[in-house]
Enzyme design. Structure first.
Site, PDB file in Angstrom:
ATOM      1  N   TYR A   1       0.816  -1.226   0.000  1.00 40.23           N
ATOM      2  CA  TYR A   1       0.000   0.000   0.000  1.00 40.23           C
ATOM      3  C   TYR A   1       0.845   1.270   0.000  1.00 40.23           C
ATOM      4  CZ  TYR A   1      -4.124  -2.849   0.614  1.00 40.23           C
ATOM      5  OH  TYR A   1      -5.122  -3.757   0.406  1.00 40.23           O
TER       6      TYR A   1
ATOM      7  N   TYR B   1     -12.149  -6.817   6.912  1.00 38.25           N
ATOM      8  CA  TYR B   1     -10.979  -6.954   6.031  1.00 38.25           C
ATOM      9  C   TYR B   1     -10.673  -8.443   5.902  1.00 38.25           C
ATOM     10  CZ  TYR B   1      -6.394  -6.984   4.015  1.00 38.25           C
ATOM     11  OH  TYR B   1      -5.339  -7.257   3.177  1.00 38.25           O
TER      12      TYR B   1
ATOM     13  N   ASP C   1     -13.313 -15.684   9.718  1.00 35.83           N
ATOM     14  CA  ASP C   1     -11.940 -15.330   9.364  1.00 35.83           C
ATOM     15  C   ASP C   1     -11.216 -14.976  10.662  1.00 35.83           C
ATOM     16  OD1 ASP C   1      -9.593 -14.118   8.647  1.00 35.83           O
ATOM     17  OD2 ASP C   1     -10.461 -12.847   7.089  1.00 35.83           O
TER      18      ASP C   1
ATOM     19  N   LYS D   1      -1.631 -15.602   9.545  1.00 40.83           N
ATOM     20  CA  LYS D   1      -0.753 -14.701  10.308  1.00 40.83           C
ATOM     21  C   LYS D   1       0.105 -15.395  11.374  1.00 40.83           C
ATOM     22  CE  LYS D   1      -2.412 -10.128   9.349  1.00 40.83           C
ATOM     23  NZ  LYS D   1      -3.690  -9.996   8.660  1.00 40.83           N
TER      24      LYS D   1
END
Ligand SMILES: *Cc1c(COP(=O)(O)O)cnc(C)c1O
Length: 426
Positions: A15, A143, A247, A276
């Site tokens: 980003y 997200y 999620d 993660k």
């Protein structure tokens, strides 16, 4: 050209604008809660390197497991072959996750785990006589990753749906659960958000699944909501033939003070995404777990095979790292670690509530957020890192930390001071 100039000229960062690259530190090495820059400056990693570095950088138990695996079997295809690291990790995952989730699909990254979950849902519906069920409902401010299907269920505003309009599948969004974690639950469906979900389920006969982050929305705003929403959503999904997909890529492995955020409830999802922190932050890895009903529904339908299979599926190095990380979770007593981090952050960040520029301060397990009235630039925080000795990367209006679980009290105090300093300076 210096190495940093090369980096700015040729390498994309997440980003970022390649034409106007922001400030970048060159990291030489890392150990424990900190990493060291090229000039010898040590910074505490207040981000756990995007929430994954649970037991600290270069943890010897994890690097040792990777080394040992490297010398035996770094990789082999998973088609027609299997290996002990995949099997042993699978046993550990089954022991720690909700009991009904008996089937594990290993993959490379969180976004891919979400792709796999959504594909499973569509293929399950297709295989069980509902080929029309191909769409998804989700809550706003979520997200789920940067690949196309994951992006389609990210928040429509911050997720850049506008920019990719036409290229992106159009899914159904309902408001995020309005009642926060810790607030009193309100049964009135107009006020607790379930009315909007019920309406979406009743009016869209083509939904395959309901995708959301349980209890904590991460990148979409670091928002904590009431578990009762999930309990009642489970019943609504069942009544409408829609799969419930959690999620837990950000919340998994103790981050919220529970091993999985699902444990704030007494329900289980049909599909669970993990990523993660799965390898304690040492190597990219993720998985998607599901129950026998979904797996066998796919297997007993046509074409029977699940249509996914990454080249590096179940990579033995990643499996070995994940096994070692899960062993450390138990050995290090993650409950005590997160409870002590939570208590200390709560205490030390309390003064931020008195600042007029602060909208809210919230702490849960190993997550602490100072929500500002206005948005905060990551570059500004970057500029303060050498002074505070702590690396932070705020986004939106949130200054936050997700520290490594192995932080000492002194390191947590330094992180708190850096968060407060940043909030005060704005
Ligand atoms: C980070 C994240 C993802 C994406 O994972 P990647 O490994 O970056 O692809 C998906 N969902 C949630 C909740 C995340 O926090």
């Amino acid at each position: 050209m210096t190495p940093l100039e090369f980096d700015q000229r040729h390498l994309w960062h997440p980003y970022t604008n390649v034409v106007k690259p922001g400030p970048t530190f060159r990291v030489r090495e890392a150990e424990g809660a900190s990493f060291t820059l090229d000039d010898g400056t040590r910074l505490i990693d207040g981000m756990s390197s995007w929430w994954c570095m649970l037991h600290g950088h270069r943890n010897p138990h994890i690097t040792g497991a990777i080394h040992a695996q490297l010398d035996r079997l770094p990789h082999v295809m998973f088609g027609g072959l299997t290996h002990d690291p995949a099997i042993e990790l699978g046993q550990m995952l089954l022991d720690m996750t909700p009991a009904s989730l008996q089937r594990i699909f290993y993959c490379d990254s969180g976004s891919v785990a979400v792709e796999v979950a959504m594909k499973m849902a569509v293929q399950f519906q297709h295989a069980t006589g509902h080929p029309e069920r191909q769409k998804f409902v989700t809550i706003k401010s979520g997200y789920h990753g940067d690949t196309w299907k994951a992006m389609s269920v990210c928040d429509p505003d911050t997720g850049m749906h506008h920019l990719f309009k036409g290229a992106l599948a159009v899914e159904t969004f309902v408001p995020k659960p309005p009642i926060r974690l810790g607030q009193d639950w309100i049964e009135d469906e107009a006020q607790n958000g379930l009315g909007a979900l019920r309406e979406a389920l009743e009016t869209n006969p083509n939904l395959a699944g309901f995708v959301l982050e349980p209890i904590v929305q991460g990148t979409g705003g670091m928002y904590f909501y009431h578990p009762e929403y999930l309990k009642q959503a489970r019943a609504l999904c069942d009544a409408h033939g829609v799969l419930l997909i959690f999620d837990e890529i950000a919340t998994g492995f103790g981050r919220t003070g529970k091993l999985f955020a699902t444990e704030f409830t007494n329900i289980e999802p049909d599909i669970l995404c993990l990523g993660k922190a799965l390898t304690g932050g040492h190597i990219s890895f993720a998985c998607t777990m599901t129950n026998d009903r979904v797996a066998e529904g796919i297997g007993n339908g046509a074409p029977g095979v699940f249509m996914h299979g990454p080249t590096f599926m179940a990579n033995p190095l990643a499996c070995a790292a994940a096994k070692a990380s899960l062993e450390l979770l138990a050995q290090n007593n993650w409950q005590a670690q997160t409870a002590s981090i939570e208590a200390q952050l709560r205490d030390e960040l309390a003064p931020a509530r008195d600042l007029p520029q602060v909208a809210d301060v919230r702490v849960l397990g190993g997550i602490a957020v100072i929500e500002m009235q206005h948005s905060v630039s990551a570059d500004h925080a970057h500029g303060l890192a050498r002074d505070t000795g702590v690396y932070l990367r705020p986004f939106g209006r949130n200054i936050y930390t997700m520290p490594p679980f192995i932080c000492t009290q002194d390191e947590i105090s330094k992180i708190s001071a850096a968060l407060l300093h940043l909030a005060e300076a704005l």
